[in-house]
Motif scaffolding. Structure first.
Motif, mmCIF file in Angstrom:
data_model
loop_
_atom_site.group_PDB
_atom_site.id
_atom_site.type_symbol
_atom_site.label_atom_id
_atom_site.label_comp_id
_atom_site.label_asym_id
_atom_site.label_seq_id
_atom_site.Cartn_x
_atom_site.Cartn_y
_atom_site.Cartn_z
ATOM 1 N N ALA A 178 0.971 -1.040 -0.006
ATOM 2 C CA ALA A 178 0.032 -0.084 0.112
ATOM 3 C C ALA A 178 0.909 1.296 0.054
ATOM 4 O O ALA A 178 1.919 1.351 0.805
ATOM 5 C CB ALA A 178 -0.923 -0.005 1.163
ATOM 6 N N GLY A 179 0.591 2.201 -0.920
ATOM 7 C CA GLY A 179 1.489 3.359 -0.944
ATOM 8 C C GLY A 179 2.298 3.164 -1.996
ATOM 9 O O GLY A 179 2.837 4.453 -2.501
ATOM 10 N N GLU A 339 -1.566 4.487 -8.021
ATOM 11 C CA GLU A 339 -1.063 3.960 -6.508
ATOM 12 C C GLU A 339 -1.865 3.038 -6.179
ATOM 13 O O GLU A 339 -2.997 2.790 -6.295
ATOM 14 C CB GLU A 339 -1.116 5.228 -5.705
ATOM 15 C CG GLU A 339 -0.739 5.255 -4.059
ATOM 16 C CD GLU A 339 -0.724 6.400 -3.308
ATOM 17 O OE1 GLU A 339 -0.708 6.230 -2.097
ATOM 18 O OE2 GLU A 339 -1.304 7.508 -3.950
ATOM 19 N N ARG A 341 -3.452 0.959 -2.902
ATOM 20 C CA ARG A 341 -4.181 1.543 -1.784
ATOM 21 C C ARG A 341 -4.496 0.204 -0.982
ATOM 22 O O ARG A 341 -4.576 -0.682 -1.657
ATOM 23 C CB ARG A 341 -5.074 2.512 -1.873
ATOM 24 C CG ARG A 341 -6.048 2.047 -2.969
ATOM 25 C CD ARG A 341 -7.259 3.197 -3.333
ATOM 26 N NE ARG A 341 -8.273 2.649 -3.901
ATOM 27 C CZ ARG A 341 -9.060 3.342 -4.354
ATOM 28 N NH1 ARG A 341 -9.412 4.543 -4.102
ATOM 29 N NH2 ARG A 341 -10.175 2.755 -5.258
#
Length: 365
Positions: A178-179, A339, A341
Motif C-alpha cells: 500500500a502506498g 497508486e 492502496r
C-alpha cells in the motif's frame, strides 16, 4: 454442487484467470515431489508471467525462468491484417516480454509448437518461420526444437522460452505494498488503435495485407499500425530496473492491457488501486486518431478504454516505493500513473472523477 454449477456455465463463467488458478493449483500439487528430487526449488511458481526455478544447488547456475505463450489465429492475430513474417516476429516478442516481466530474465533458448492447416501455402509457412528465426536471433535466442501437427482450420503457435536470471533480480506480480506508485514504460493504446485502423480499412476494401494503404499513410496512422504488427518488448528496461537496489516491488507486461495488469497486481497483493488516466502517456499518433473519433480527452466518446484495455503494447507496468522512483527514473524513462492502496478494487479516474463501469482489460474467456 458449486463445482457442478461452474461446469454447467462453461469457461465463460469461470473466466480466464479462474481457469488459470485451477490449473496452477493442480500443477503445484503434481510437481512438488519431482522438484524436490531434482534439487531445484521454485522461486516464482506458475501463475506469474514466467516461472522461476532456483537450480543453483543442482547446476551451480542462476535461476531459470520458463514461460509458455500460445497464439491462435482469429483470437490473437489475423493473417488478413498482417504478414506471416509479422506473425512470427510477434509470437517471439510476446514470449520475450514475459521474460522481461519476471525481472529481466535473459532468454537463452526456445521450443516452438505449430499447428497448421494442410491447405496453407508453403511460402506463408516459410515467412512465418523466417519471422520466428529473425526475432529469436536478434535477442540471442537459440531455437532448439519443437513439434508440428495438422490443424483443421486455424494456425496455432505455442512457444516455450527458457532464460536465466539472478535470484536478486526476480520480481513477482504480487509484491506491491500500500502506498507504492504504479509506473509504466512507453505509451498506451497505439497497438489497439492500429488494429482498429486496419479493421476499418478492411471494411472499406482499401487494405493491403503487408503494406500500409495510402489512406493510412495520409492520416499519419503508420505508427499505430506498426505498433500492432511489430510491437517491441522492454527486456533491456527490465534488466536496468532490476540490476541493483532499489528495485520494483511488482511487475508485469501489458500484453493484456494496463487495466488487466493493475487488476492482477493489486489482486495478487490483496490491495486496491487507483489509476489516473490523464497521467497515462499517449503518443501523438494516438491523440490524432482519438480526435478523429471524439472531441478530445474530456469528450465521453474519447477512447480511454482503448488506452487502458487495448493491450498488446508489451510495456512494463510495475510498482515502486515513492522514495525509490527518483533513483529508478535515472535508469529508465517511465511515467507514474497511479497508486496502490488498502482495500479492494481498481478505480480509473479522469480529472478527479471515477470512471463508470468495470475496467478489466483482455481476457481469453
Amino acid at each position: 454442487m458449486k463445482k457442478n454449477r461452474l461446469r454447467a456455465r462453461g469457461l465463460s463463467g469461470l473466466g480466464e484467470f479462474g481457469l488459470i488458478n485451477s490449473i496452477v493449483k493442480a500443477s503445484r500439487r503434481a510437481s512438488s515431489g519431482a522438484l524436490a528430487l531434482s534439487g531445484a526449488s521454485v522461486i516464482v511458481p506458475n501463475g506469474d508471467d514466467a516461472a522461476v526455478l532456483d537450480v543453483r544447488a543442482a547446476f551451480g547456475s542462476d535461476c531459470l525462468a520458463i514461460s509458455t505463450d500460445m497464439l491462435v489465429e482469429g483470437v490473437h492475430f489475423d493473417c488478413g491484417l498482417m504478414s506471416f513474417y509479422d506473425v512470427g516476429v510477434k509470437s517471439v516478442t510476446a514470449n520475450i516480454s514475459d521474460m522481461a516481466a519476471t525481472g529481466g530474465a535473459r532468454p537463452l533458448f526456445c521450443v516452438v509448437g505449430l499447428a497448421i492447416p494442410v491447405d496453407i501455402n508453403v511460402e506463408n509457412v516459410d515467412n512465418l518461420l523466417a519471422g520466428l528465426r529473425a526475432a529469436a536471433t536478434k535477442d540471442g535466442i537459440t531455437l532448439i526444437g519443437g513439434d508440428t501437427v495438422r490443424s483443421n482450420k486455424s494456425i496455432v503457435i505455442s512457444i516455450t522460452i527458457v532464460g536465466r536470471i539472478d535470484k536478486k533480480s526476480v520480481v513477482e506480480r504480487g509484491g506491491a505494498k500500500a502506498g507504492d506508485l504504479i509506473c509504466a514504460t512507453g505509451a498506451f493504446g497505439d497497438a489497439a488503435a492500429g488494429l482498429r485502423v486496419l479493421q476499418g480499412q478492411r471494411k472499406s476494401k482499401r487494405l493491403c495485407r503487408a503494406r500500409y494503404s495510402d489512406a493510412i499513410r495520409a492520416h499519419g496512422y503508420g505508427q499505430l499500425v506498426h505498433a500492432y504488427r511489430r510491437p517491441r518488448h522492454r527486456l533491456n528496461e527490465a534488466i536496468l530496473l532490476t540490476a541493483r537496489w532499489p528495485r520494483p516491488t511488482a511487475m508485469m507486461d501489458s500484453s493484456d492491457g494496463l487495466a488487466a495488469c493493475v487488476r492482477a497486481m493489486s489482486s495478487a497483493a490483496d490491495l486496491g488501486a487507483i489509476v489516473n488516466l490523464r497521467d497515462v502517456p499517449l503518443s501523438r499518433a494516438f491523440r490524432r486518431w482519438a480526435l478523429s473519433v471524439s472531441g478530445g480527452p474530456l469528450d465521453p466518446k474519447f477512447p480511454w478504454r482503448t488506452v487502458a484495455e487495448g493491450g498488446e503494447e508489451y510495456e512494463l507496468v510495475f510498482t515502486a516505493g515513492p522514495s525509490d522512483v527518483p533513483a529508478l527514473k535515472k535508469r529508465v524513462n517511465f511515467s507514474v500513473v497511479g497508486e496502490m492502496r488498502c482495500g479492494k478494487g481498481v478505480d480509473f479516474m479522469l480529472n478527479g472523477k471515477k470512471m463508470a463501469g468495470e475496467w478489466r482489460g483482455y481476457e481469453n474467456f
